[in-house]
Design a protein around this motif. Structure first.
Motif, PDB file in Angstrom:
ATOM      1  N   ALA A 168       0.848  -1.188   0.000  1.00 22.69           N
ATOM      2  CA  ALA A 168       0.000   0.000   0.000  1.00 22.69           C
ATOM      3  C   ALA A 168       0.883   1.237   0.000  1.00 22.69           C
ATOM      4  CB  ALA A 168      -0.930   0.004   1.217  1.00 22.69           C
ATOM      5  N   THR A 169       0.498   2.237  -0.797  1.00 25.87           N
ATOM      6  CA  THR A 169       1.254   3.488  -0.898  1.00 25.87           C
ATOM      7  C   THR A 169       0.285   4.661  -0.874  1.00 25.87           C
ATOM      8  OG1 THR A 169       2.907   2.370  -2.278  1.00 25.87           O
ATOM      9  CG2 THR A 169       2.962   4.768  -2.237  1.00 25.87           C
ATOM     10  N   TYR A 170       0.648   5.737  -0.172  1.00 25.39           N
ATOM     11  CA  TYR A 170      -0.191   6.939  -0.107  1.00 25.39           C
ATOM     12  C   TYR A 170       0.718   8.154   0.021  1.00 25.39           C
ATOM     13  CZ  TYR A 170      -3.368  10.516   1.576  1.00 25.39           C
ATOM     14  OH  TYR A 170      -4.082  11.686   1.712  1.00 25.39           O
ATOM     15  N   GLY A 171       0.266   9.269  -0.566  1.00 25.72           N
ATOM     16  CA  GLY A 171       1.058  10.473  -0.414  1.00 25.72           C
ATOM     17  C   GLY A 171       0.370  11.740  -0.872  1.00 25.72           C
ATOM     18  N   ASP A 172       0.773  12.859  -0.293  1.00 22.12           N
ATOM     19  CA  ASP A 172       0.453  14.207  -0.762  1.00 22.12           C
ATOM     20  C   ASP A 172       1.749  14.797  -1.302  1.00 22.12           C
ATOM     21  OD1 ASP A 172      -2.171  14.140  -0.120  1.00 22.12           O
ATOM     22  OD2 ASP A 172      -2.129  15.792   1.328  1.00 22.12           O
ATOM     23  N   GLY A 173       1.814  15.010  -2.603  1.00 22.76           N
ATOM     24  CA  GLY A 173       3.045  15.503  -3.201  1.00 22.76           C
ATOM     25  C   GLY A 173       4.114  14.433  -3.275  1.00 22.76           C
ATOM     26  N   ILE A 174       3.706  13.197  -3.431  1.00 18.01           N
ATOM     27  CA  ILE A 174       4.657  12.089  -3.511  1.00 18.01           C
ATOM     28  C   ILE A 174       5.382  12.069  -4.856  1.00 18.01           C
ATOM     29  CG2 ILE A 174       2.935  10.439  -4.380  1.00 18.01           C
ATOM     30  CD1 ILE A 174       4.240   8.332  -2.592  1.00 18.01           C
ATOM     31  N   GLY A 175       4.771  12.674  -5.870  1.00 16.63           N
ATOM     32  CA  GLY A 175       5.435  12.844  -7.166  1.00 16.63           C
ATOM     33  C   GLY A 175       5.954  11.558  -7.763  1.00 16.63           C
ATOM     34  N   ARG A 176       7.209  11.586  -8.231  1.00 14.78           N
ATOM     35  CA  ARG A 176       7.792  10.459  -8.947  1.00 14.78           C
ATOM     36  C   ARG A 176       8.000   9.232  -8.057  1.00 14.78           C
ATOM     37  NH1 ARG A 176      11.854  13.474  -7.025  1.00 14.78           N
ATOM     38  NH2 ARG A 176      13.888  12.492  -6.580  1.00 14.78           N
ATOM     39  N   TYR A 177       7.839   9.386  -6.727  1.00 16.96           N
ATOM     40  CA  TYR A 177       7.957   8.230  -5.848  1.00 16.96           C
ATOM     41  C   TYR A 177       6.744   7.306  -5.947  1.00 16.96           C
ATOM     42  CZ  TYR A 177      12.145  10.125  -3.739  1.00 16.96           C
ATOM     43  OH  TYR A 177      13.431  10.585  -3.536  1.00 16.96           O
TER      44      TYR A 177
ATOM     45  N   GLU B   5       0.528  30.098 -11.151  1.00 18.04           N
ATOM     46  CA  GLU B   5       1.227  31.387 -11.147  1.00 18.04           C
ATOM     47  C   GLU B   5       0.331  32.516 -10.660  1.00 18.04           C
ATOM     48  OE1 GLU B   5       3.844  32.387 -14.381  1.00 18.04           O
ATOM     49  OE2 GLU B   5       3.630  30.377 -15.225  1.00 18.04           O
ATOM     50  N   ALA B   6      -0.963  32.463 -10.980  1.00 17.42           N
ATOM     51  CA  ALA B   6      -1.874  33.534 -10.580  1.00 17.42           C
ATOM     52  C   ALA B   6      -1.964  33.641  -9.056  1.00 17.42           C
ATOM     53  CB  ALA B   6      -3.255  33.291 -11.175  1.00 17.42           C
ATOM     54  N   ARG B   7      -1.917  32.525  -8.379  1.00 20.29           N
ATOM     55  CA  ARG B   7      -2.023  32.516  -6.924  1.00 20.29           C
ATOM     56  C   ARG B   7      -0.656  32.356  -6.244  1.00 20.29           C
ATOM     57  NH1 ARG B   7      -6.158  29.141  -8.883  1.00 20.29           N
ATOM     58  NH2 ARG B   7      -8.272  29.898  -8.462  1.00 20.29           N
ATOM     59  N   ASN B   8       0.380  32.228  -7.041  1.00 17.65           N
ATOM     60  CA  ASN B   8       1.737  32.030  -6.533  1.00 17.65           C
ATOM     61  C   ASN B   8       1.793  30.830  -5.581  1.00 17.65           C
ATOM     62  OD1 ASN B   8       4.475  32.789  -6.511  1.00 17.65           O
ATOM     63  ND2 ASN B   8       4.226  33.809  -4.526  1.00 17.65           N
ATOM     64  N   LYS B   9       1.189  29.727  -6.058  1.00 18.21           N
ATOM     65  CA  LYS B   9       1.123  28.521  -5.254  1.00 18.21           C
ATOM     66  C   LYS B   9       1.507  27.286  -6.064  1.00 18.21           C
ATOM     67  CE  LYS B   9      -2.439  29.784  -1.865  1.00 18.21           C
ATOM     68  NZ  LYS B   9      -3.773  29.396  -1.309  1.00 18.21           N
ATOM     69  N   ILE B  10       1.894  26.264  -5.348  1.00 15.48           N
ATOM     70  CA  ILE B  10       2.123  24.946  -5.942  1.00 15.48           C
ATOM     71  C   ILE B  10       1.071  23.993  -5.386  1.00 15.48           C
ATOM     72  CG2 ILE B  10       3.661  22.940  -6.002  1.00 15.48           C
ATOM     73  CD1 ILE B  10       6.003  24.841  -6.111  1.00 15.48           C
ATOM     74  N   HIS B  11       0.353  23.319  -6.291  1.00 15.16           N
ATOM     75  CA  HIS B  11      -0.663  22.356  -5.898  1.00 15.16           C
ATOM     76  C   HIS B  11      -0.096  20.947  -6.071  1.00 15.16           C
ATOM     77  CE1 HIS B  11      -3.377  25.705  -5.786  1.00 15.16           C
ATOM     78  NE2 HIS B  11      -3.306  25.906  -7.099  1.00 15.16           N
ATOM     79  N   ILE B  12      -0.192  20.144  -5.031  1.00 15.62           N
ATOM     80  CA  ILE B  12       0.362  18.794  -5.066  1.00 15.62           C
ATOM     81  C   ILE B  12      -0.761  17.758  -5.091  1.00 15.62           C
ATOM     82  CG2 ILE B  12       2.554  19.382  -3.992  1.00 15.62           C
ATOM     83  CD1 ILE B  12       1.418  18.537  -1.318  1.00 15.62           C
ATOM     84  N   GLU B  13      -0.497  16.633  -5.760  1.00 15.39           N
ATOM     85  CA  GLU B  13      -1.504  15.588  -5.912  1.00 15.39           C
ATOM     86  C   GLU B  13      -1.636  14.774  -4.629  1.00 15.39           C
ATOM     87  OE1 GLU B  13       2.063  13.444  -5.919  1.00 15.39           O
ATOM     88  OE2 GLU B  13       1.586  15.223  -7.104  1.00 15.39           O
TER      89      GLU B  13
ATOM     90  N   ASN C 203      -8.609  17.377  -4.642  1.00 18.78           N
ATOM     91  CA  ASN C 203      -7.988  18.441  -3.848  1.00 18.78           C
ATOM     92  C   ASN C 203      -7.682  19.599  -4.791  1.00 18.78           C
ATOM     93  OD1 ASN C 203      -5.786  17.498  -5.276  1.00 18.78           O
ATOM     94  ND2 ASN C 203      -4.478  17.178  -3.491  1.00 18.78           N
ATOM     95  N   ALA C 204      -6.841  20.524  -4.380  1.00 17.21           N
ATOM     96  CA  ALA C 204      -6.521  21.687  -5.224  1.00 17.21           C
ATOM     97  C   ALA C 204      -5.836  21.267  -6.525  1.00 17.21           C
ATOM     98  CB  ALA C 204      -5.639  22.658  -4.442  1.00 17.21           C
ATOM     99  N   PHE C 205      -5.117  20.157  -6.505  1.00 15.25           N
ATOM    100  CA  PHE C 205      -4.442  19.652  -7.704  1.00 15.25           C
ATOM    101  C   PHE C 205      -5.455  19.279  -8.770  1.00 15.25           C
ATOM    102  CE2 PHE C 205      -2.899  16.044 -10.169  1.00 15.25           C
ATOM    103  CZ  PHE C 205      -1.658  16.470 -10.604  1.00 15.25           C
ATOM    104  N   THR C 206      -6.477  18.491  -8.416  1.00 21.56           N
ATOM    105  CA  THR C 206      -7.490  18.092  -9.401  1.00 21.56           C
ATOM    106  C   THR C 206      -8.344  19.292  -9.813  1.00 21.56           C
ATOM    107  OG1 THR C 206      -8.918  17.383  -7.567  1.00 21.56           O
ATOM    108  CG2 THR C 206      -7.554  15.705  -8.621  1.00 21.56           C
ATOM    109  N   ASP C 207      -8.605  20.221  -8.896  1.00 22.78           N
ATOM    110  CA  ASP C 207      -9.371  21.425  -9.254  1.00 22.78           C
ATOM    111  C   ASP C 207      -8.632  22.237 -10.309  1.00 22.78           C
ATOM    112  OD1 ASP C 207     -11.274  20.675  -7.420  1.00 22.78           O
ATOM    113  OD2 ASP C 207     -10.545  22.026  -5.833  1.00 22.78           O
TER     114      ASP C 207
END
Length: 473
Positions: A344-353, A364-372, A403-407
């Motif tokens: 089992a694997t789970y993560g917020d911002g796990i990216g390439r892992y 860029e408009a909100r100066n934010k990074i959204h993670i999956e 979450n914000a990533f899918t939005d």
């Protein structure tokens, strides 16, 4: 009979009799030790005699004896001595043990649907064509690009063995431009003529006193307890990654192995157009923590990782820290003949892992990074019908949670189309591996899978993979 004469006779007898039985490296070593012991005893007696005394004729004037002794030493020097690693040999004049290993492997693949377009050597479910779109069907490919070659060594030191491993194969990424895979005119012509593939580095690392330094499988990946498949990539739902790292493992006999690692920082983010942001920057290495333990019933592993996702340029300065958790276990069944693998694997911002996850988005408009936010499961069962035949049944599943990533993906139209963000995927493997002779594997596996984008579009995969592997080690 005098002692000196008796010694010479013993020496001659040893020289005359032992070579006939010295058929192994150990025999040669024992023979050499016996000859040296007799010689040392003779030299000690010679040193105790008066200087004017003439040396025994048999010790210096017997050409047959001298020739036989020389032949013994020559054969001992030329003998291949077994090394410290199973299947290795010791380099002449050195304490280093060297092992050469690898295999020649042929894969024959028939894809009924779900063409990977350039990645047909293995499954790649995330980008299979959506149902109803144009694309190849009933496509076949025969290749040997996954053939492998490696060198492993071990050298004793006062602080423990120093191990080195270098390994590569010919499964070069077609995006690097040095492969016969792909659909360009150049690669098609290459397959028609020489079918050349570039050699690539898989692993290159050293181990010493609990440290591992170099490129190898990420500490976040559990290679030992992963289920077996004929397909090169295997199921989705877990980690599959090699990279540069520095790690240390503290081993305890009762509570298992504890590992901490600093690994190559290579996080990235996409912009609103779905392109990789070139200003991605990680100012610190990724950190991975791990615990492993073997039990009578099997094995277990728990892992955690964290990475920095950062973008800095003239207009944007945004940073986010992602993390991931994973746990795997292998349970022995039927007295250890069969095995059940669970992961089992789970993560917020796990990216390439997490295998086949797209990474983060830069807003860029909100100066934010959204993670999956993602989770995945892998289940595998191996049934051994006999010592030469085993069956494997493996399934993998993963899902992107809202979450914000899918939005952000919905807002910018990145949740649909062939290369759109996937909501969920599953992949099933059913196959067998037959060993008709030592170091020979013949495999057959059917694979099916499905992807579903955030917009609800579906793409199906269906393929048959046959394998012939000849291993040397």
């Amino acid at each position: 009979m005098k002692r000196s004469t008796l010694t010479v006779v013993s020496l001659a007898a040893a020289a005359a009799c032992l070579p006939a039985a010295a058929q192994t490296a150990k025999d040669f070593e024992d023979l050499r030790n016996e000859v040296m012991r007799l010689r040392n005893e003779l030299n000690e007696m010679k040193a105790q005699r008066p200087a004017a005394a003439a040396p025994p004729a048999a010790a210096s004037a017997d050409p047959a004896l001298n020739e036989r002794l020389g032949a013994i030493e020559l054969r001992q020097k030329d003998a291949v001595v077994a090394g410290d690693i199973p299947g290795s040999f010791r380099l002449p004049g050195s304490d280093t043990s060297l092992k050469i290993y690898g295999y020649a492997e042929l894969n024959a693949v028939h894809e009924f649907k779900g063409d990977n377009s350039g990645n047909d050597y293995s499954t790649f479910l995330p980008y299979v064509p959506l149902n109803g779109s144009t694309g190849r069907k009933n496509f076949s490919q025969i290749h040997a690009r996954t053939s492998r070659l490696g060198i492993e060594s071990s050298t004793p030191t006062p602080y423990g063995p120093l191990g080195v491993k270098v390994e590569g194969d010919f499964n070069n990424d077609p995006r690097l431009g040095n492969s016969a895979a792909g659909e360009s005119v150049e690669t098609i012509l290459t397959q028609q003529a020489t079918n050349s593939y570039g050699f690539r580095l898989r692993q290159a690392y050293g181990t010493f006193a609990g440290f591992t330094v170099g490129q190898t499988w990420s500490t976040f990946m559990d290679v030992d307890n992963a289920p077996e498949t004929v397909d090169f990539n295997g199921p989705i739902g877990s980690t599959s990654m090699r990279q540069g790292l520095i790690r240390y493992t503290y081993t305890t006999p009762d509570i298992g192995n504890w590992t901490v690692a600093l690994e190559n920082p290579d996080s990235y983010a996409y912009d609103a157009a779905g392109l990789v942001v070139k200003d991605g920057l990680s100012t610190a290495p990724d950190i991975v923590l791990r615990w492993d333990k073997a039990f009578e019933w099997g094995a277990a592993s728990i892992r955690a990782m964290t990475q920095q996702i950062k973008v800095v340029n003239d207009d944007v300065r945004a940073s986010k820290r992602g993390y991931g958790l994973a746990a795997t276990t292998l349970i022995k069944l039927r007295g250890g003949q069969d095995s059940l693998s669970l992961g089992a694997t789970y993560g917020d911002g796990i990216g390439r892992y997490f295998n086949y996850i797209e990474g983060a988005f830069l807003d860029e408009a909100r100066n934010k990074i959204h993670i999956e936010r993602v989770g995945g499961l892998v289940v595998g069962y191996q049934y051994k019908a006999s010592d030469i035949l085993r069956f494997n049944f493996v399934g993998g599943w993963q899902r992107n949670f809202n979450n914000a990533f899918t939005d952000f993906a919905f807002e910018n139209g990145l949740g649909s189309g062939r290369y759109g963000i996937n909501r969920s995927m599953y992949q099933l493997h059913a196959g067998l591996i037959y060993n008709p002779a030592k170091n020979v594997d013949l495999g057959l596996e059917y694979i099916m899978g499905q992807r579903k984008t955030l917009a609800g579009e579906k793409g199906d995969l269906s393929r048959l993979n046959m394998l012939a592997r000849y291993t040397f080690n």
